[in-house]
Design an enzyme around this catalytic site. Structure first.
Site, PDB file in Angstrom:
ATOM      1  N   HIS A 156       0.743  -1.091  -0.010  1.00 30.07           N
ATOM      2  CA  HIS A 156       0.098  -0.049   0.153  1.00 30.07           C
ATOM      3  C   HIS A 156       0.891   1.335   0.145  1.00 30.07           C
ATOM      4  CE1 HIS A 156      -4.057   2.110   1.401  1.00 30.07           C
ATOM      5  NE2 HIS A 156      -2.889   3.118   1.177  1.00 30.07           N
ATOM      6  N   HIS A 211       1.659   5.306  -1.717  1.00 33.27           N
ATOM      7  CA  HIS A 211       1.277   6.472  -2.602  1.00 33.27           C
ATOM      8  C   HIS A 211       2.403   7.179  -3.107  1.00 33.27           C
ATOM      9  CE1 HIS A 211      -2.804   7.126  -1.137  1.00 33.27           C
ATOM     10  NE2 HIS A 211      -2.233   6.172   0.269  1.00 33.27           N
ATOM     11  N   LEU A 212       2.564   6.965  -4.462  1.00 31.77           N
ATOM     12  CA  LEU A 212       3.800   7.906  -4.930  1.00 31.77           C
ATOM     13  C   LEU A 212       3.445   9.077  -5.774  1.00 31.77           C
ATOM     14  CD1 LEU A 212       5.305   4.607  -6.901  1.00 31.77           C
ATOM     15  CD2 LEU A 212       6.270   5.748  -4.838  1.00 31.77           C
ATOM     16  N   ARG A 213       2.305   9.808  -5.930  1.00 35.84           N
ATOM     17  CA  ARG A 213       2.090  10.739  -6.474  1.00 35.84           C
ATOM     18  C   ARG A 213       2.298  10.742  -7.979  1.00 35.84           C
ATOM     19  NH1 ARG A 213      -1.097  10.866  -2.427  1.00 35.84           N
ATOM     20  NH2 ARG A 213       0.035  12.005  -0.210  1.00 35.84           N
ATOM     21  N   ASN A 219      -5.081   7.289  -6.151  1.00 35.92           N
ATOM     22  CA  ASN A 219      -5.652   8.655  -5.921  1.00 35.92           C
ATOM     23  C   ASN A 219      -5.178   9.861  -6.265  1.00 35.92           C
ATOM     24  OD1 ASN A 219      -3.792   8.259  -3.702  1.00 35.92           O
ATOM     25  ND2 ASN A 219      -4.944   9.245  -2.337  1.00 35.92           N
ATOM     26  N   LYS A 273      -9.206  -0.093  -6.065  1.00 33.34           N
ATOM     27  CA  LYS A 273      -9.377   0.649  -4.686  1.00 33.34           C
ATOM     28  C   LYS A 273     -10.711   1.308  -4.604  1.00 33.34           C
ATOM     29  CE  LYS A 273      -8.000   2.503  -0.928  1.00 33.34           C
ATOM     30  NZ  LYS A 273      -6.803   3.237  -0.627  1.00 33.34           N
ATOM     31  N   HIS A 291     -10.637   1.377   1.474  1.00 30.63           N
ATOM     32  CA  HIS A 291     -10.414   2.419   2.440  1.00 30.63           C
ATOM     33  C   HIS A 291     -11.463   2.074   3.661  1.00 30.63           C
ATOM     34  CE1 HIS A 291      -8.819   6.130   4.332  1.00 30.63           C
ATOM     35  NE2 HIS A 291      -9.951   6.137   4.967  1.00 30.63           N
ATOM     36  N   HIS A 316      -4.726  -0.581   5.722  1.00 31.94           N
ATOM     37  CA  HIS A 316      -4.302   0.113   6.909  1.00 31.94           C
ATOM     38  C   HIS A 316      -5.378   0.006   8.085  1.00 31.94           C
ATOM     39  CE1 HIS A 316      -6.965   3.154   4.940  1.00 31.94           C
ATOM     40  NE2 HIS A 316      -6.185   3.457   4.021  1.00 31.94           N
ATOM     41  N   LEU A 366      -4.969   9.264   7.716  1.00 30.55           N
ATOM     42  CA  LEU A 366      -6.293   8.448   7.925  1.00 30.55           C
ATOM     43  C   LEU A 366      -6.179   7.371   7.391  1.00 30.55           C
ATOM     44  CD1 LEU A 366      -8.492  11.699   6.260  1.00 30.55           C
ATOM     45  CD2 LEU A 366      -8.587  10.752   8.540  1.00 30.55           C
ATOM     46  N   ASP A 380       1.225   2.543   3.613  1.00 32.12           N
ATOM     47  CA  ASP A 380       0.555   3.974   3.382  1.00 32.12           C
ATOM     48  C   ASP A 380       1.299   5.001   3.336  1.00 32.12           C
ATOM     49  OD1 ASP A 380      -1.616   5.037   2.691  1.00 32.12           O
ATOM     50  OD2 ASP A 380      -2.445   5.331   4.680  1.00 32.12           O
ATOM     51  N   HIS A 420       3.421  14.400   1.639  1.00 34.99           N
ATOM     52  CA  HIS A 420       2.788  15.984   1.120  1.00 34.99           C
ATOM     53  C   HIS A 420       3.851  16.893   1.656  1.00 34.99           C
ATOM     54  CE1 HIS A 420      -1.452  14.584   0.977  1.00 34.99           C
ATOM     55  NE2 HIS A 420      -1.255  13.723   1.943  1.00 34.99           N
ATOM     56  N   ALA A 439      -3.662  14.921   5.217  1.00 30.72           N
ATOM     57  CA  ALA A 439      -3.244  13.470   6.041  1.00 30.72           C
ATOM     58  C   ALA A 439      -2.394  12.766   5.223  1.00 30.72           C
ATOM     59  CB  ALA A 439      -4.820  12.906   5.904  1.00 30.72           C
TER      60      ALA A 439
HETATM   61  O1  DOR Z   1      -3.519   9.550   5.451  1.00 35.64           O
HETATM   62  C1  DOR Z   1      -3.767   9.240   4.403  1.00 35.64           C
HETATM   63  N1  DOR Z   1      -3.173   9.762   3.173  1.00 35.64           N
HETATM   64  N2  DOR Z   1      -4.731   8.326   4.181  1.00 35.64           N
HETATM   65  C2  DOR Z   1      -5.305   8.145   3.055  1.00 35.64           C
HETATM   66  O2  DOR Z   1      -6.305   7.397   2.966  1.00 35.64           O
HETATM   67  C3  DOR Z   1      -4.746   9.049   1.797  1.00 35.64           C
HETATM   68  C4  DOR Z   1      -3.454   9.320   1.918  1.00 35.64           C
HETATM   69  C5  DOR Z   1      -3.008  10.309   0.889  1.00 35.64           C
HETATM   70  O3  DOR Z   1      -3.137  10.036  -0.224  1.00 35.64           O
HETATM   71  O4  DOR Z   1      -2.409  11.293   1.221  1.00 35.64           O
HETATM   72 ZN    ZN Z   2      -3.428   5.017   1.316  1.00 39.20          ZN
END
Ligand code: DOR
Ligand code: ZN
Length: 347
Positions: free
Chosen positions: A13, A15-17, A41, A99, A136, A174, A219, A247, A251, A263
């Protein structure tokens, strides 16, 4: 014991942006993990196989020279996802899961599902071909306390969903509560759960220690100590349905240190060291390899990795800040000392 040798782990799990942010973070994951399930996302969301494969290509191009890393792509489920997309996903070989973001649950989830009934044809197709649904697991009902949203999701959404689709393969992503760990432990049928390092190491006090600390905000939000303990028990239990998913959600520091802090905890650069800290704390380092390197590929029906990594017992300090394109980013636990270090870590 001064070294631990593990089969190279994967991150189930991540997030690579995209763009500059992707280029800033992907090397960190590649240094730690062989493969990662990449979350969809983005803005706009990665909703089609064509978008997922194009994103996969951008990830591969952003890798540092010589890095060996395989992105495992996912599709973002919307109210309008056509059932045919599942066949295309399967045929592509590059898309491994879908997802489910309840609309409004988290970062870039506004395109998420508003009513699960609208996705039934897609879920039927997924159930039929064995493609996992990654969930989620939080309700978005504003009347439900933020700290209860996962537990309420189990009753209101997950149990009915799994009654309607008993053969659907589900990953409860998560997990953060005793209720979720218990649900997965006791469940019949094809369900698994990922657990982050931060939910194994911290309880919700971390958000408030010495002031409001946005870098601990994610989150689903950190919960009480009893929940952290239940997650740790699940992770070290040897139950193959629990596996590693960081996860890691980068940011820019500017957006975390903000009146409405984003988050997400950035743990990719030191993920396996954080998990080692949690397992050591529980006296269960011997259980780390199955959790980090075996249970995930077994669930996803992918081969286990054959390469190995070495962790050395060596105190080192997590950097307080890292470059993030034109910005900077604060990794979780920046400035704190860890006891284990990945052997080929550069800094
Ligand atoms: O804390 C989080 N950040 N929870 C998520 O479900 C998404 C993630 C994000 O993409 O920043
Ligand atoms: Zn996530």
């Amino acid at each position: 014991m001064d070294t631990i040798t593990l089969t190279r782990p994967d991150d189930w799990h991540l997030h690579l942006r995209d763009g500059e942010a992707l280029r800033a973070v992907v090397g960190a994951s590649a240094a730690q993990f062989a493969r990662a399930i990449v979350m969809p996302n983005l803005r706009p969301p990665v909703a089609t196989v064509a978008q997922a494969l194009a994103y996969r290509q951008r990830i591969l191009e952003a890798l540092p020279a010589g890095a060996a890393f395989e992105p495992l792509m996912t599709l973002y489920l919307t109210d309008n996802t056509p059932a045919d997309e599942i066949r295309r996903a399967l045929d592509s070989g590059g898309v491994h899961a879908v997802k489910l973001y309840p609309a409004g649950a988290t970062t870039n989830s506004d395109a998420g599902v508003t009513d699960l009934r609208r996705t039934w044809p897609v879920l039927e197709a997924m159930q039929a071909c064995g493609m996992p649904l990654l969930v989620h697991g939080e309700v978005t009902d504003p009347a439900v306390d933020v700290f209860d949203r996962e537990a309420v999701f189990i009753e209101r959404v997950l149990e009915p969903l799994r009654r309607d689709f008993p053969a659907l393969r589900v990953v409860f992503e998560h997990i953060t509560t005793r209720q979720a760990a218990q649900y997965v432990t006791q469940a019949q049928g094809p369900i698994a759960a990922t657990i982050t390092a931060h939910h194994l190491l911290y309880n919700r006090n971390a958000l408030f220690t010495g002031g409001l600390r946005p870098h601990w905000y994610c989150l689903p939000v950190l919960k009480r100590e009893e929940h952290r303990r239940a997650l740790l028990q699940a992770a070290i239990s040897g139950d193959p349905r629990f596996f590693l998913g960081t996860d890691s959600a980068p940011h820019a520091a500017r957006l975390k240190e903000h009146a409405a802090a984003c988050a997400g905890c950035y743990t990719a650069p030191h993920a396996i060291e954080l998990y080692a800290a949690a397992f050591e704390q529980a006296g269960a380092l011997g259980r780390l390899e199955a959790f980090a390197s075996f249970n995930g590929p077994d669930f996803y029906r992918l081969p286990r990795n054959t390469a190995r990594i070495v962790l050395r017992r060596e105190r080192w300090t997590v950097p307080e800040s890292l470059p993030f394109g034109a910005e900077h980013i604060v990794p979780l636990a920046g400035g704190e000392t860890l006891a284990w270090k990945l052997a080929d870590r550069a800094s």
